[in-house]
Every structure is written in C-alpha cells, then in structure tokens.
Design an enzyme around this catalytic site. Structure first.
Site, PDB file in Angstrom:
ATOM      1  N   GLY A  99     -12.390 179.274 121.557  1.00  0.00           N
ATOM      2  CA  GLY A  99     -12.207 178.134 120.667  1.00  0.00           C
ATOM      3  C   GLY A  99     -13.516 177.769 119.983  1.00  0.00           C
ATOM      4  O   GLY A  99     -14.006 178.477 119.088  1.00  0.00           O
ATOM      5  N   TYR A 151     -16.498 177.988 120.988  1.00  0.00           N
ATOM      6  CA  TYR A 151     -17.598 178.943 121.178  1.00  0.00           C
ATOM      7  C   TYR A 151     -17.443 180.203 120.326  1.00  0.00           C
ATOM      8  O   TYR A 151     -18.338 181.037 120.282  1.00  0.00           O
ATOM      9  CB  TYR A 151     -17.735 179.324 122.647  1.00  0.00           C
ATOM     10  CG  TYR A 151     -18.499 178.290 123.469  1.00  0.00           C
ATOM     11  CD1 TYR A 151     -19.338 177.361 122.859  1.00  0.00           C
ATOM     12  CD2 TYR A 151     -18.386 178.248 124.844  1.00  0.00           C
ATOM     13  CE1 TYR A 151     -20.036 176.429 123.593  1.00  0.00           C
ATOM     14  CE2 TYR A 151     -19.088 177.317 125.601  1.00  0.00           C
ATOM     15  CZ  TYR A 151     -19.906 176.411 124.960  1.00  0.00           C
ATOM     16  OH  TYR A 151     -20.612 175.475 125.701  1.00  0.00           O
ATOM     17  N   ASP A 209       0.090 172.162 129.284  1.00  0.00           N
ATOM     18  CA  ASP A 209      -1.199 171.479 129.284  1.00  0.00           C
ATOM     19  C   ASP A 209      -1.810 171.742 130.650  1.00  0.00           C
ATOM     20  O   ASP A 209      -1.170 171.531 131.681  1.00  0.00           O
ATOM     21  CB  ASP A 209      -0.953 169.984 129.066  1.00  0.00           C
ATOM     22  CG  ASP A 209      -2.238 169.162 129.078  1.00  0.00           C
ATOM     23  OD1 ASP A 209      -3.250 169.624 129.649  1.00  0.00           O
ATOM     24  OD2 ASP A 209      -2.220 168.048 128.534  1.00  0.00           O
ATOM     25  N   ILE A 210      -3.048 172.216 130.695  1.00  0.00           N
ATOM     26  CA  ILE A 210      -3.644 172.623 131.967  1.00  0.00           C
ATOM     27  C   ILE A 210      -3.733 171.469 132.960  1.00  0.00           C
ATOM     28  O   ILE A 210      -3.764 171.677 134.167  1.00  0.00           O
ATOM     29  CB  ILE A 210      -5.031 173.278 131.747  1.00  0.00           C
ATOM     30  CG1 ILE A 210      -5.429 174.090 132.985  1.00  0.00           C
ATOM     31  CG2 ILE A 210      -6.086 172.221 131.408  1.00  0.00           C
ATOM     32  CD1 ILE A 210      -6.593 175.006 132.765  1.00  0.00           C
ATOM     33  N   ASP A 253     -12.079 170.154 127.653  1.00  0.00           N
ATOM     34  CA  ASP A 253     -12.976 169.299 128.431  1.00  0.00           C
ATOM     35  C   ASP A 253     -12.566 167.834 128.314  1.00  0.00           C
ATOM     36  O   ASP A 253     -12.448 167.118 129.323  1.00  0.00           O
ATOM     37  CB  ASP A 253     -14.415 169.499 127.947  1.00  0.00           C
ATOM     38  CG  ASP A 253     -15.444 168.934 128.921  1.00  0.00           C
ATOM     39  OD1 ASP A 253     -15.171 168.936 130.134  1.00  0.00           O
ATOM     40  OD2 ASP A 253     -16.521 168.509 128.461  1.00  0.00           O
ATOM     41  N   GLY A 294     -11.874 169.222 123.063  1.00  0.00           N
ATOM     42  CA  GLY A 294     -10.839 170.173 123.466  1.00  0.00           C
ATOM     43  C   GLY A 294     -10.407 170.002 124.907  1.00  0.00           C
ATOM     44  O   GLY A 294     -10.118 168.898 125.384  1.00  0.00           O
TER      45      GLY A 294
END
Length: 360
Positions: free
Chosen positions: A122, A124, A9-10, A33, A31
C-alpha cells in the site's frame, strides 16, 4: 496447520493474533495501522506502544489486544516494513523479515492462529507481484515447519492477483477451453450418469455422459474399453471380477509409488498439500479409501506432477479434469505452467472468484 484466504476487516477476524503494519516510531499511521488502533482503543494501545519505543525495520513486537479481546484476539503483532523505492537496497529482504518475524513471534506466543494482511503493497509502494511472491514464499516456508493456522486477510480479489499477466493468461485459457456446463441444459431434457472404468493399473477414466442408449454407445473411450475387455469379463463371475480388480494398483498404491519414485518424505507431501497428518495417514493406509477430488488434486500439486501424470493420478482415484469446471481448468493451467505452490494456486483461484483449496 492450514492456510486460508478470507475477505474481512483484520480487526474483525477470529484469530489468536493479528499482524499490524506499524510505524517505526510510536505513533499512529494510516490505513491498517489506524484501523487497529481505533478498534483496540487508541489511547491505551498507543501508551503501550510508547513503552516499547522504536522498532527496527523488518522486526516485530507484540502488545495486548485491549478492546479486540472481545473478538477473540489475544495479541497484536506490530511489524515495520520499508518503502520500496528502487528495491535495490535490501527492501525485499526487510519485507521477508516482516513476515518471518511476525509468524515466529505468533508461534512463540503459543498462538494457534494468526491473521495478517498483504504487507507493504500500500503506502510503502511494493509492486503487488513482488509483495505477493514474498508473502507466498515466507508463509509457505513457515507452514512447512510449523503447526499453525495462517489467515491472509484481503479486502478485494484484485489486491491478490499473482500478476496481471498471469491473470490475463488464465482468462484467455478459460475463454479458449471452458465448455458450457451440461447442467445449463433444461433439467427435464437431460439425465446424467457417472461412469467409472478401470482401464489399467493407473488409468481410471471418469466420464459424464447423457443417459440415452445412443449417446452411451457413442462414448468412444468407454466403448473401446468395453469392447477390448468384453470376452474376458464375460468369462468371469461377479465375485471373481471384483477379486481381480482388487489386486490391481489402487489409489493408495499409486500415491505411495509416486512418493517413492520422487524420493519424498510423506511429511513433505502432506504438508505441501496443506493436509493434516492424521488425515493423510487415513488416506494412505485405508485400502480403497478415496478422498474428495479436491484433496487428490492438492496431493497431485504437492507431488509436482506433469500434466499427463497429474491426470493419471486423478484417474487412479476415479476422477478427471472436467472441461465444464472453471476450478479444474485453472488447476490444469497451473500444472501446465509449473505453478505447484498451493498458496499461490489459491490466490489465483481467489482472484477468479473460484473456491480455494484452503476452503476444503
């Protein structure tokens, strides 16, 4: 300077900065963000984001990391992409700008490491093959000029297939060429011996054979070489033989010659190989120093050698491509297909559940 693919996970990575796929206007998207806002503290981060206002597509800004500071994250870099649609209205250029502006901002902030996801593939709707191509090219271009650790954060290996066709082609190649490892035999029935044979200025052959007299005699390449050189070697004592061998072209000479023949700068080679300058200096200056096989392979890819030259280069260090190694076969496939970019090669390795060069 380095590149790594990590599965995480970032918001949980260890990096000075993380890149967030942000909305153009100051609101919380879905997502990645949403994950970033929730981990940092939604109200505090949103208030800071509102101070910035709208962000143009392809541009990047930064905020404090708030609650993410406890994870060692100092900054959140917010970059704004664009929907792919038909891809004919500059969308790819905008995506390139997302990467380049994010990475340059991390550098400007003095970051030693930056983590980013695969952008715009994703919600976009960027085709993954295009999205990956842009990521590889922009990250590679940045790392050629800058000393910073770039972490590409993934959730699953399927997200990072360079293309399904390449994936399928490699799988077919592996199915056709991957031998059952000798190590799968019962341990009590087989013993393995490593033979290093100096065959010519640039040909050193590495063989793994069963340690039984009959099997060793049947190694045609080894046997041919020994027969061809028997009378000469019999007339030499050990010290003379070693002295004569030392005068031959060693790995360092081979590497230097290949660089000179291609009119390359040393810096271009070690940078493309994702090797530290000090380590490269050790490799090239210490006579008879042999780095690990993976490092030699990385240098061979950086030199963009054809398969025969690549195999001879490995042989100069006492290594060979092994048919029982999935890693070796994937690298061989990449060399055959002219895929030399180490970041792209690593993505292929990663998608096949094989250790990457980045983990060396």
């Amino acid at each position: 300077m380095s590149f790594k693919i990590i599965r995480n996970d970032i918001t949980k990575v260890r990096a000075d900065a993380i890149v967030n796929t942000a909305s153009a206007c100051p609101l919380v998207g879905s997502g990645t963000d949403m994950s970033v806002y929730e981990a940092a503290g939604l109200d505090a981060l949103l208030a800071e984001r509102r101070k910035i206002g709208d962000i143009p597509q392809g541009q990047s800004v930064w905020t404090k990391s708030f609650n993410l500071k406890k994870n060692g994250i100092k900054y959140i870099i917010h970059t704004v992409g664009t929907p792919y649609a038909d891809g004919k209205k500059g969308q790819v250029d905008i995506l390139r700008s997302c990467y380049s502006s994010s990475l340059m901002l991390a550098k400007k902030l003095g970051c030693k490491s930056v983590a980013l996801p695969l952008l715009a593939t994703g919600n976009y709707g960027f085709p993954k093959e295009i999205g990956l191509k842009v990521a590889v090219e922009e990250i590679s271009s940045f790392l050629l000029q800058n000393e910073i650790e770039v972490l590409l954060v993934v959730y699953d290996k399927e997200s990072y297939l360079v293309s399904e066709k390449v994936f399928d082609d490699i799988q077919d190649f592996l199915d056709d060429n991957l031998e059952e490892s000798l190590l799968s035999e019962p341990a009590e029935s087989v013993e393995y011996t490593r033979h290093i044979v100096v065959a010519s200025p640039v040909e050193t052959v590495e063989l793994y054979s069963l340690a039984h007299e009959e099997d060793i005699r049947q190694e045609s390449l080894l046997g041919t070489h020994l027969l061809a050189n028997k009378s000469r070697s019999d007339s030499l004592d050990v010290d003379a033989f070693i002295s004569q061998s030392d005068d031959r072209m060693n790995f360092q000479n081979t590497l230097q010659k290949l660089i000179a023949d291609r009119k390359l700068e040393n810096s271009a080679v070690y940078t493309k190989a994702l090797i530290d300058r000090k380590f490269f200096s050790k490799i090239i200056s210490q006579r008879n120093y042999i780095p690990k096989k993976m490092t030699v392979m990385a240098l061979g890819l950086a030199l963009e050698l054809k398969l025969e030259d690549f195999e001879n280069f490995l042989a100069s260090a006492g290594y060979a491509l092994m048919p029982s190694s999935k890693f070796d076969l994937i690298v061989k496939y990449c060399v055959m297909k002219g895929i030399y970019n180490l970041i792209e090669v690593d993505m292929i390795l990663y998608s096949h559940n094989v250790s990457c060069f980045a983990s060396k």
